[in-house]
Motif scaffolding. Structure first.
Motif, PDB file in Angstrom:
ATOM      1  N   ASP A 397      71.470 -12.191 -11.378  1.00 14.86           N
ATOM      2  CA  ASP A 397      70.852 -11.171 -10.526  1.00 14.86           C
ATOM      3  C   ASP A 397      71.019 -11.427  -9.031  1.00 14.86           C
ATOM      4  OD1 ASP A 397      70.084  -9.815 -12.736  1.00 14.86           O
ATOM      5  OD2 ASP A 397      68.012 -10.543 -12.742  1.00 14.86           O
ATOM      6  N   LYS A 398      71.201 -12.709  -8.643  1.00 11.85           N
ATOM      7  CA  LYS A 398      71.272 -13.008  -7.215  1.00 11.85           C
ATOM      8  C   LYS A 398      72.649 -13.492  -6.758  1.00 11.85           C
ATOM      9  CE  LYS A 398      66.399 -14.031  -6.356  1.00 11.85           C
ATOM     10  NZ  LYS A 398      65.426 -15.022  -5.837  1.00 11.85           N
ATOM     11  N   GLN A 399      73.654 -13.407  -7.638  1.00 14.31           N
ATOM     12  CA  GLN A 399      74.967 -13.906  -7.215  1.00 14.31           C
ATOM     13  C   GLN A 399      75.679 -12.919  -6.287  1.00 14.31           C
ATOM     14  OE1 GLN A 399      76.943 -14.797 -10.905  1.00 14.31           O
ATOM     15  NE2 GLN A 399      77.650 -12.703 -11.246  1.00 14.31           N
ATOM     16  N   PHE A 400      75.258 -11.660  -6.307  1.00 12.07           N
ATOM     17  CA  PHE A 400      75.693 -10.672  -5.311  1.00 12.07           C
ATOM     18  C   PHE A 400      74.450 -10.208  -4.563  1.00 12.07           C
ATOM     19  CE2 PHE A 400      78.730 -10.049  -8.887  1.00 12.07           C
ATOM     20  CZ  PHE A 400      79.866 -10.517  -8.243  1.00 12.07           C
ATOM     21  N   ILE A 401      74.644  -9.709  -3.352  1.00 10.79           N
ATOM     22  CA  ILE A 401      73.464  -9.304  -2.581  1.00 10.79           C
ATOM     23  C   ILE A 401      73.143  -7.822  -2.748  1.00 10.79           C
ATOM     24  CG2 ILE A 401      73.831 -11.100  -0.866  1.00 10.79           C
ATOM     25  CD1 ILE A 401      74.746  -8.867   1.086  1.00 10.79           C
ATOM     26  N   TYR A 402      73.878  -7.166  -3.652  1.00  8.76           N
ATOM     27  CA  TYR A 402      73.616  -5.753  -3.856  1.00  8.76           C
ATOM     28  C   TYR A 402      72.237  -5.565  -4.468  1.00  8.76           C
ATOM     29  CZ  TYR A 402      78.550  -6.210  -3.212  1.00  8.76           C
ATOM     30  OH  TYR A 402      79.772  -6.568  -2.710  1.00  8.76           O
ATOM     31  N   GLY A 403      71.530  -4.520  -4.021  1.00 11.47           N
ATOM     32  CA  GLY A 403      70.153  -4.304  -4.429  1.00 11.47           C
ATOM     33  C   GLY A 403      70.011  -4.092  -5.925  1.00 11.47           C
ATOM     34  N   ASN A 404      68.817  -4.354  -6.427  1.00 14.72           N
ATOM     35  CA  ASN A 404      68.557  -4.215  -7.858  1.00 14.72           C
ATOM     36  C   ASN A 404      67.657  -3.027  -8.162  1.00 14.72           C
ATOM     37  OD1 ASN A 404      70.009  -6.520  -8.959  1.00 14.72           O
ATOM     38  ND2 ASN A 404      68.574  -7.760  -7.796  1.00 14.72           N
ATOM     39  N   SER A 405      67.574  -2.085  -7.223  1.00 13.85           N
ATOM     40  CA  SER A 405      66.740  -0.916  -7.461  1.00 13.85           C
ATOM     41  C   SER A 405      67.491   0.101  -8.325  1.00 13.85           C
ATOM     42  CB  SER A 405      66.330  -0.284  -6.135  1.00 13.85           C
ATOM     43  OG  SER A 405      67.480  -0.025  -5.364  1.00 13.85           O
ATOM     44  N   LEU A 406      66.798   1.146  -8.752  1.00 11.94           N
ATOM     45  CA  LEU A 406      67.417   2.132  -9.646  1.00 11.94           C
ATOM     46  C   LEU A 406      68.596   2.823  -8.963  1.00 11.94           C
ATOM     47  CD1 LEU A 406      67.427   3.784 -12.274  1.00 11.94           C
ATOM     48  CD2 LEU A 406      65.827   5.364 -11.179  1.00 11.94           C
ATOM     49  N   ILE A 407      68.391   3.294  -7.746  1.00 17.27           N
ATOM     50  CA  ILE A 407      69.478   3.934  -6.986  1.00 17.27           C
ATOM     51  C   ILE A 407      70.026   2.926  -5.989  1.00 17.27           C
ATOM     52  CG2 ILE A 407      70.034   5.763  -5.337  1.00 17.27           C
ATOM     53  CD1 ILE A 407      67.948   7.498  -6.730  1.00 17.27           C
ATOM     54  N   ASP A 408      71.297   2.580  -6.149  1.00 18.56           N
ATOM     55  CA  ASP A 408      71.890   1.552  -5.293  1.00 18.56           C
ATOM     56  C   ASP A 408      72.518   2.121  -4.029  1.00 18.56           C
ATOM     57  OD1 ASP A 408      71.810  -1.114  -6.902  1.00 18.56           O
ATOM     58  OD2 ASP A 408      72.353   0.420  -8.347  1.00 18.56           O
ATOM     59  N   ALA A 409      72.987   3.344  -4.085  1.00 14.88           N
ATOM     60  CA  ALA A 409      73.633   3.911  -2.896  1.00 14.88           C
ATOM     61  C   ALA A 409      73.503   5.426  -2.890  1.00 14.88           C
ATOM     62  CB  ALA A 409      75.107   3.524  -2.856  1.00 14.88           C
ATOM     63  N   VAL A 410      73.537   5.965  -1.685  1.00 13.52           N
ATOM     64  CA  VAL A 410      73.510   7.415  -1.481  1.00 13.52           C
ATOM     65  C   VAL A 410      74.767   7.791  -0.703  1.00 13.52           C
ATOM     66  CG1 VAL A 410      72.291   9.328  -0.384  1.00 13.52           C
ATOM     67  CG2 VAL A 410      71.000   7.511  -1.499  1.00 13.52           C
ATOM     68  N   ILE A 411      75.414   8.858  -1.119  1.00 18.64           N
ATOM     69  CA  ILE A 411      76.659   9.295  -0.466  1.00 18.64           C
ATOM     70  C   ILE A 411      76.484  10.750  -0.033  1.00 18.64           C
ATOM     71  CG2 ILE A 411      79.147   9.576  -0.721  1.00 18.64           C
ATOM     72  CD1 ILE A 411      78.469   7.694  -3.407  1.00 18.64           C
ATOM     73  N   LEU A 412      76.714  11.011   1.228  1.00 10.40           N
ATOM     74  CA  LEU A 412      76.627  12.369   1.760  1.00 10.40           C
ATOM     75  C   LEU A 412      77.959  12.741   2.392  1.00 10.40           C
ATOM     76  CD1 LEU A 412      73.155  12.175   3.574  1.00 10.40           C
ATOM     77  CD2 LEU A 412      73.637  13.225   1.360  1.00 10.40           C
TER      78      LEU A 412
END
Lengths: 420, 77
Positions: A397-412
């Motif tokens: 879970d911590k080997q990458f710093i990408y978040g662990n929330s349900l939505i990881d990114a938003v694209i507009l």
């Protein structure tokens, strides 16, 4: 190199099948925003990607295209791939500029296009030449296209002399990456040097009308990458040491994809299906599928919604960080690249298009057709374990710093296209 | 050797696609193409959207290719 993957991507996509035939001059501007959550207390990652294209017909048979794109990136990244990468998070920012000049020749049933692209950023230079050709077979229900490009890229790297991979030091933001003429690398012996990467990409595409309301496209893609492909900034924790990431110099890739459109006249709408299989010599195998639905609302609005899922297997030499740290040897190659790990994601979103036709009076006094687009997507990403999780006490879970929330990114994305 | 195999593979596939494509010669007459000409039926009708999508995917995924998009470049570490 912060943007190196981008340049590799450019090699992959810039030679795609020729776009739809343009019967008139056109101008298009758009801006995309990609915002991703990241752990480590250094904020998220933001990428702003403006693009501008101008296409002009030079007589009946020749088209000139000029385009510009940029990436302004800022946010958090991790310097060391380790079981707890969060603690090594730092902030960075970088900008990439890319310009393309294209020349097209169009006949009644065929077209041929040539393009040259130059991309530059602090630590990566890209020069690409490409061409594509397509022909409508008799009956005009079948289009066959072939495209090819070659990239001569240069990556700024630390001059590690004769050091072994286990001893190699990583590049840092403070290291100089000298250039001459803006697009040629200039070595500084003993400090930094530019390392070559060539990318040959070919794609063949078949587009077929199956019925008055259904068409199909099949694409076969192949690519050979030869040269320095590591991220020179990235370090991998191996025991007590943290050498620069080291991955193979050669990667051969191929994919086969199919896309299907079906128009629904009674609903004035269409459904879209897309599937792809991917394989390469590093052992990454991937598949994805996408379903979309387009619906006209009145005469001026078009709404499209879509959902996509993707999953890949890890490269053979990728290991979860815990194993690089604790095994007596990391092996010949070692990497902390998430794109080489086992990962899956899902994207959901929609796009609204406002269409204005000029009729007898051009829109804004100039355009025969003007379209305004607004697109929004959410990305959900899941990093999986590459190795035995039962024997890994710290997990992944911590080997990458990408978040662990349900939505990881938003694209507009906002876009404006005008035909005149 | 790898390059030769890829080239042979692509050429073979193109030949197969081209020969197979002949079956579509009479699939749709010109007068029946109203819906096929609609922008929602055109693959990659919005090059910027296609470029932007590929842009993000190739920086988040190990796979590449398969779509007829143009452009590229991203900054997603």
């Amino acid at each position: 190199m912060r943007l190196q993957l981008a340049a590799l991507a450019a090699g992959a996509v810039a030679i795609g099948a020729p776009g739809p035939a343009r019967a008139d001059d056109r101008a298009e501007v758009s801006t995309s925003l990609f915002a991703e959550q990241r752990d480590g207390g250094k904020g998220g990652l933001t990428v702003i990607h403006p693009q501008a294209d101008l296409g002009v017909d030079l007589g009946r048979f020749v088209t000139l295209d000029v385009s510009y794109a940029a990436d302004a990136v800022s946010g958090a990244t991790s310097v060391i791939y380790q079981a707890d990468a969060v603690s090594s998070a730092t902030r960075f920012s970088d900008t990439r500029h890319e310009g393309t000049l294209g020349l097209g020749f169009h006949g009644k049933r065929s077209q041929i296009n040539f393009s040259a692209t130059v991309g530059t950023e602090r630590d990566y230079l890209s020069r690409q030449f490409g061409g594509s050709a397509s022909i409508d077979l008799p009956g005009r229900n079948t289009t066959v296209a072939l495209a090819y490009s070659h990239s001569f890229d240069l990556v700024c790297d630390k001059d590690n002399g004769m050091a072994t991979p286990q001893e190699a030091k990583a590049l840092t933001g403070a290291d100089p990456c000298d250039k001459s003429g803006g697009v040629f690398g200039k070595d500084r012996p003993g400090v930094t040097l530019w390392r070559g990467l060539s990318i040959d990409t070919a794609q063949t595409t078949l587009t077929q009308n199956l019925s008055p309301t259904m068409n199909l496209q099949i694409a076969l893609f192949g690519q050979i990458q030869e040269g320095f492909q590591s991220n020179p900034y990235r370090r991998v924790r191996i025991g007590q040491n943290s050498p620069q990431e080291h991955i193979p110099d050669t990667r051969d890739r191929w994919s086969l994809s199919a896309r299907l459109n079906r128009f629904l006249p009674r609903l004035h709408s269409a459904v879209h299906f897309d599937a792809r299989f991917y394989d390469d010599t590093w052992g990454v195998i991937a598949g994805d599928a996408e379903l979309g639905y387009s619906q006209y609302i009145g005469k001026s609005l078009l709404l499209k919604v879509h959902a996509r899922v993707y999953q890949q297997r890890a490269a053979r030499f990728f290991k979860d960080a815990f194993y690089y740290e604790t095994e007596s040897t990391a092996g010949a190659y070692f990497t902390g690249d998430r794109e080489l790990s086992p990962v899956r994601n899902a994207v959901f979103g929609g796009k609204l298009t406002l269409i204005t036709l000029g009729g007898d009076h051009p829109v804004w006094g100039l355009f025969d057709k003007l379209q305004f687009n607004l697109k929004a997507d959410v990305l959900m990403l899941d990093v999986l374990a590459a190795d035995d999780l039962a024997s890994n006490p710290v997990g992944v879970d911590k080997q990458f710093i990408y978040g662990n929330s349900l939505i990881d990114a938003v694209i507009l994305q906002l876009g404006l296209t005008g035909n005149y | 050797m790898r390059a030769h195999l890829v080239a042979i593979g692509l050429a073979s596939a193109l030949a197969a696609l081209s020969s197979g494509a002949g079956c579509g010669k009479q699939a749709v007459r010109a007068a029946e193409k109203e819906f096929l000409a609609d922008q929602v039926m055109v693959f990659d009708d919005d090059p910027h959207e296609a470029s932007s999508d590929d842009h993000i995917r190739t920086n988040r995924e190990g796979a590449a290719g398969g779509h007829g998009a143009g452009g590229g470049g991203c900054g997603c570490n």
